[in-house]
Design a protein around this motif. Sequence first.
Motif, PDB file in Angstrom:
ATOM      1  N   THR A  46      -9.002  -7.215   1.536  1.00 17.79           N
ATOM      2  CA  THR A  46      -7.896  -8.255   0.955  1.00 17.79           C
ATOM      3  C   THR A  46      -7.112  -7.528   0.036  1.00 17.79           C
ATOM      4  OG1 THR A  46      -9.644 -10.136   1.513  1.00 17.79           O
ATOM      5  CG2 THR A  46      -7.786 -10.486   0.102  1.00 17.79           C
ATOM      6  N   TRP A  47      -7.597  -7.076  -0.880  1.00 17.88           N
ATOM      7  CA  TRP A  47      -7.135  -6.224  -2.089  1.00 17.88           C
ATOM      8  C   TRP A  47      -5.825  -5.480  -1.580  1.00 17.88           C
ATOM      9  CZ3 TRP A  47      -5.459  -1.739  -4.464  1.00 17.88           C
ATOM     10  CH2 TRP A  47      -5.144  -1.919  -5.606  1.00 17.88           C
ATOM     11  N   MET A  48      -6.381  -4.529  -0.549  1.00 17.82           N
ATOM     12  CA  MET A  48      -5.343  -3.616  -0.091  1.00 17.82           C
ATOM     13  C   MET A  48      -4.399  -4.234   0.684  1.00 17.82           C
ATOM     14  SD  MET A  48      -6.084  -0.429  -1.262  1.00 17.82           S
ATOM     15  CE  MET A  48      -4.806   0.364  -0.008  1.00 17.82           C
ATOM     16  N   LYS A  49      -4.585  -5.280   1.427  1.00 14.96           N
ATOM     17  CA  LYS A  49      -3.545  -5.921   2.283  1.00 14.96           C
ATOM     18  C   LYS A  49      -2.630  -6.682   0.995  1.00 14.96           C
ATOM     19  CE  LYS A  49      -2.875 -10.049   5.187  1.00 14.96           C
ATOM     20  NZ  LYS A  49      -2.940 -11.373   4.952  1.00 14.96           N
TER      21      LYS A  49
ATOM     22  N   TYR B 234      -2.044  -5.562  -2.029  1.00 16.46           N
ATOM     23  CA  TYR B 234      -1.393  -4.460  -2.674  1.00 16.46           C
ATOM     24  C   TYR B 234      -0.017  -3.850  -1.922  1.00 16.46           C
ATOM     25  CZ  TYR B 234      -0.314   0.099  -4.850  1.00 16.46           C
ATOM     26  OH  TYR B 234       0.428   0.949  -5.316  1.00 16.46           O
ATOM     27  N   ASN B 235      -0.475  -3.842  -0.724  1.00 17.73           N
ATOM     28  CA  ASN B 235       0.582  -3.663   0.290  1.00 17.73           C
ATOM     29  C   ASN B 235       1.708  -4.391   0.416  1.00 17.73           C
ATOM     30  OD1 ASN B 235      -0.723  -1.071   1.040  1.00 17.73           O
ATOM     31  ND2 ASN B 235      -1.948  -1.966   2.839  1.00 17.73           N
ATOM     32  N   GLU B 236       1.619  -5.648   0.292  1.00 16.72           N
ATOM     33  CA  GLU B 236       2.457  -6.665   0.560  1.00 16.72           C
ATOM     34  C   GLU B 236       3.026  -6.514  -0.888  1.00 16.72           C
ATOM     35  OE1 GLU B 236       1.103 -10.644   1.193  1.00 16.72           O
ATOM     36  OE2 GLU B 236       0.070  -9.862   3.295  1.00 16.72           O
ATOM     37  N   ALA B 237       2.594  -6.384  -2.036  1.00 12.97           N
ATOM     38  CA  ALA B 237       3.319  -6.100  -3.432  1.00 12.97           C
ATOM     39  C   ALA B 237       4.008  -5.041  -3.179  1.00 12.97           C
ATOM     40  CB  ALA B 237       2.495  -5.999  -4.476  1.00 12.97           C
ATOM     41  N   MET B 238       3.657  -3.992  -2.549  1.00 14.73           N
ATOM     42  CA  MET B 238       4.503  -2.474  -2.491  1.00 14.73           C
ATOM     43  C   MET B 238       5.761  -2.992  -1.692  1.00 14.73           C
ATOM     44  SD  MET B 238       3.556   0.080  -4.239  1.00 14.73           S
ATOM     45  CE  MET B 238       4.353   1.149  -3.575  1.00 14.73           C
ATOM     46  N   LYS B 239       5.726  -3.520  -0.450  1.00 19.58           N
ATOM     47  CA  LYS B 239       6.850  -4.103   0.214  1.00 19.58           C
ATOM     48  C   LYS B 239       7.813  -5.007  -0.571  1.00 19.58           C
ATOM     49  CE  LYS B 239       4.370  -4.104   4.604  1.00 19.58           C
ATOM     50  NZ  LYS B 239       3.631  -5.047   5.753  1.00 19.58           N
TER      51      LYS B 239
ATOM     52  N   LEU C  92       1.063  -9.094  -9.135  1.00 16.36           N
ATOM     53  CA  LEU C  92       0.153  -7.968  -9.711  1.00 16.36           C
ATOM     54  C   LEU C  92      -0.732  -8.819 -10.667  1.00 16.36           C
ATOM     55  CD1 LEU C  92       3.229  -5.730 -10.633  1.00 16.36           C
ATOM     56  CD2 LEU C  92       1.555  -5.654  -8.897  1.00 16.36           C
ATOM     57  N   ASP C  93      -0.590  -9.744 -11.167  1.00 19.91           N
ATOM     58  CA  ASP C  93      -1.478 -10.661 -12.217  1.00 19.91           C
ATOM     59  C   ASP C  93      -2.713 -10.951 -11.227  1.00 19.91           C
ATOM     60  OD1 ASP C  93      -0.133 -10.219 -14.277  1.00 19.91           O
ATOM     61  OD2 ASP C  93       0.724 -12.414 -14.320  1.00 19.91           O
ATOM     62  N   SER C  94      -2.417 -11.499  -9.955  1.00 27.33           N
ATOM     63  CA  SER C  94      -3.230 -11.738  -8.966  1.00 27.33           C
ATOM     64  C   SER C  94      -4.166 -10.538  -8.488  1.00 27.33           C
ATOM     65  CB  SER C  94      -2.752 -12.392  -7.818  1.00 27.33           C
ATOM     66  OG  SER C  94      -3.811 -12.555  -6.705  1.00 27.33           O
ATOM     67  N   LEU C  95      -3.518  -9.455  -8.327  1.00 29.36           N
ATOM     68  CA  LEU C  95      -4.355  -8.153  -8.003  1.00 29.36           C
ATOM     69  C   LEU C  95      -5.219  -7.905  -9.061  1.00 29.36           C
ATOM     70  CD1 LEU C  95      -1.223  -6.369  -5.967  1.00 29.36           C
ATOM     71  CD2 LEU C  95      -3.637  -6.827  -5.159  1.00 29.36           C
ATOM     72  N   GLN C  96      -4.624  -7.824 -10.266  1.00 36.10           N
ATOM     73  CA  GLN C  96      -5.643  -7.480 -11.503  1.00 36.10           C
ATOM     74  C   GLN C  96      -6.809  -8.344 -11.439  1.00 36.10           C
ATOM     75  OE1 GLN C  96      -4.787  -4.918 -13.446  1.00 36.10           O
ATOM     76  NE2 GLN C  96      -6.916  -5.048 -14.493  1.00 36.10           N
TER      77      GLN C  96
ATOM     78  N   MET D  99     -12.641   2.966  -7.910  1.00 38.10           N
ATOM     79  CA  MET D  99     -12.076   1.641  -8.611  1.00 38.10           C
ATOM     80  C   MET D  99     -10.764   2.126  -9.705  1.00 38.10           C
ATOM     81  SD  MET D  99     -12.304  -1.435  -9.724  1.00 38.10           S
ATOM     82  CE  MET D  99     -13.749  -2.077  -9.012  1.00 38.10           C
ATOM     83  N   ASN D 100     -11.053   3.356 -10.228  1.00 37.35           N
ATOM     84  CA  ASN D 100     -10.146   3.925 -11.174  1.00 37.35           C
ATOM     85  C   ASN D 100      -8.885   4.327 -10.391  1.00 37.35           C
ATOM     86  OD1 ASN D 100     -11.704   3.889 -13.414  1.00 37.35           O
ATOM     87  ND2 ASN D 100     -12.563   6.047 -13.103  1.00 37.35           N
ATOM     88  N   ARG D 101      -8.949   4.692  -9.028  1.00 38.66           N
ATOM     89  CA  ARG D 101      -7.658   4.927  -8.220  1.00 38.66           C
ATOM     90  C   ARG D 101      -6.952   3.540  -8.093  1.00 38.66           C
ATOM     91  NH1 ARG D 101      -5.755   4.284  -3.453  1.00 38.66           N
ATOM     92  NH2 ARG D 101      -7.671   3.237  -2.475  1.00 38.66           N
ATOM     93  N   ARG D 102      -7.579   2.885  -7.716  1.00 33.66           N
ATOM     94  CA  ARG D 102      -6.891   1.370  -7.654  1.00 33.66           C
ATOM     95  C   ARG D 102      -6.213   0.760  -8.859  1.00 33.66           C
ATOM     96  NH1 ARG D 102      -9.771  -2.342  -2.775  1.00 33.66           N
ATOM     97  NH2 ARG D 102     -10.310  -0.613  -1.576  1.00 33.66           N
ATOM     98  N   LYS D 103      -7.046   0.943 -10.107  1.00 29.70           N
ATOM     99  CA  LYS D 103      -6.604   0.685 -11.382  1.00 29.70           C
ATOM    100  C   LYS D 103      -5.121   1.394 -11.759  1.00 29.70           C
ATOM    101  CE  LYS D 103     -10.853  -0.781 -13.750  1.00 29.70           C
ATOM    102  NZ  LYS D 103     -11.757  -0.506 -14.633  1.00 29.70           N
ATOM    103  N   ASP D 104      -5.479   2.511 -11.264  1.00 27.06           N
ATOM    104  CA  ASP D 104      -4.134   3.681 -11.536  1.00 27.06           C
ATOM    105  C   ASP D 104      -2.876   3.274 -10.706  1.00 27.06           C
ATOM    106  OD1 ASP D 104      -5.579   5.081 -13.424  1.00 27.06           O
ATOM    107  OD2 ASP D 104      -5.906   6.889 -11.954  1.00 27.06           O
ATOM    108  N   THR D 105      -3.019   2.810  -9.284  1.00 28.74           N
ATOM    109  CA  THR D 105      -1.994   2.723  -8.419  1.00 28.74           C
ATOM    110  C   THR D 105      -1.261   1.167  -8.856  1.00 28.74           C
ATOM    111  OG1 THR D 105      -3.694   1.475  -6.990  1.00 28.74           O
ATOM    112  CG2 THR D 105      -2.975   3.729  -6.632  1.00 28.74           C
ATOM    113  N   LEU D 106      -2.150   0.369  -9.448  1.00 31.05           N
ATOM    114  CA  LEU D 106      -1.781  -0.947  -9.823  1.00 31.05           C
ATOM    115  C   LEU D 106      -0.989  -0.765 -11.172  1.00 31.05           C
ATOM    116  CD1 LEU D 106      -1.765  -3.947  -9.394  1.00 31.05           C
ATOM    117  CD2 LEU D 106      -3.992  -4.514 -10.676  1.00 31.05           C
ATOM    118  N   ALA D 107      -1.612  -0.153 -12.097  1.00 28.99           N
ATOM    119  CA  ALA D 107      -0.738   0.397 -13.302  1.00 28.99           C
ATOM    120  C   ALA D 107       0.363   0.968 -13.071  1.00 28.99           C
ATOM    121  CB  ALA D 107      -1.508   1.282 -14.141  1.00 28.99           C
ATOM    122  N   ASN D 108       0.699   1.741 -12.009  1.00 33.91           N
ATOM    123  CA  ASN D 108       2.027   2.344 -11.759  1.00 33.91           C
ATOM    124  C   ASN D 108       2.863   1.502 -11.244  1.00 33.91           C
ATOM    125  OD1 ASN D 108       0.951   4.912 -12.281  1.00 33.91           O
ATOM    126  ND2 ASN D 108       0.382   5.541 -10.526  1.00 33.91           N
TER     127      ASN D 108
END
Length: 149
Positions: A7-10, A12-17, A57-61, A75-84
């Motif tokens: 769900t998180w990845m889905k 995140y991908n929608e947020a990227m789009k 992004l707030d929801s993803l966080q 977990m760190n990878r996801r935090k970094d991608t979200l921060a970017n």
Amino acid sequence: MASSSDTWMKEYNEAMKLADDINSMISERSSFPASGPETQRHASAIRRKITILGTRLDSLQSLLSKLPVKSEKEMNRRKDTLANLRSKVNQMASTLNMSNFANRDSLLGPEIKPDAMSRTVGLDNSGLVGLQRQIMKEQDDGLEKLERL
């Protein structure tokens, strides 16, 4: 049933789009006249999408903090991608002089609210209506607080 990680990845991908869509809209701005109603509508649409993306992004966080930890590295990878992505959104907002977007937390304080789903567990229809009224009152109080600033 999809896992919360999926769900998180889905999400995140929608947020990227959405971020890509906003970037292309910002690029299109050069094809519009310097001013006018069409230019204003386009800029408003961009601002609206940036605000929507900020909320996502707030929801993803929030979702990230509830994910079961597979590994610290993941977990760190996801935090970094979200921060970017949040950094990109802040850059897009500053392009449109949306300084209030970046300073939302400084105006109202960080948004720390219980998860909406957990607040509705066990409520019947009248309880849901009561909760909705309470939330609307809280929002009205927040607006009054902003007006006094």
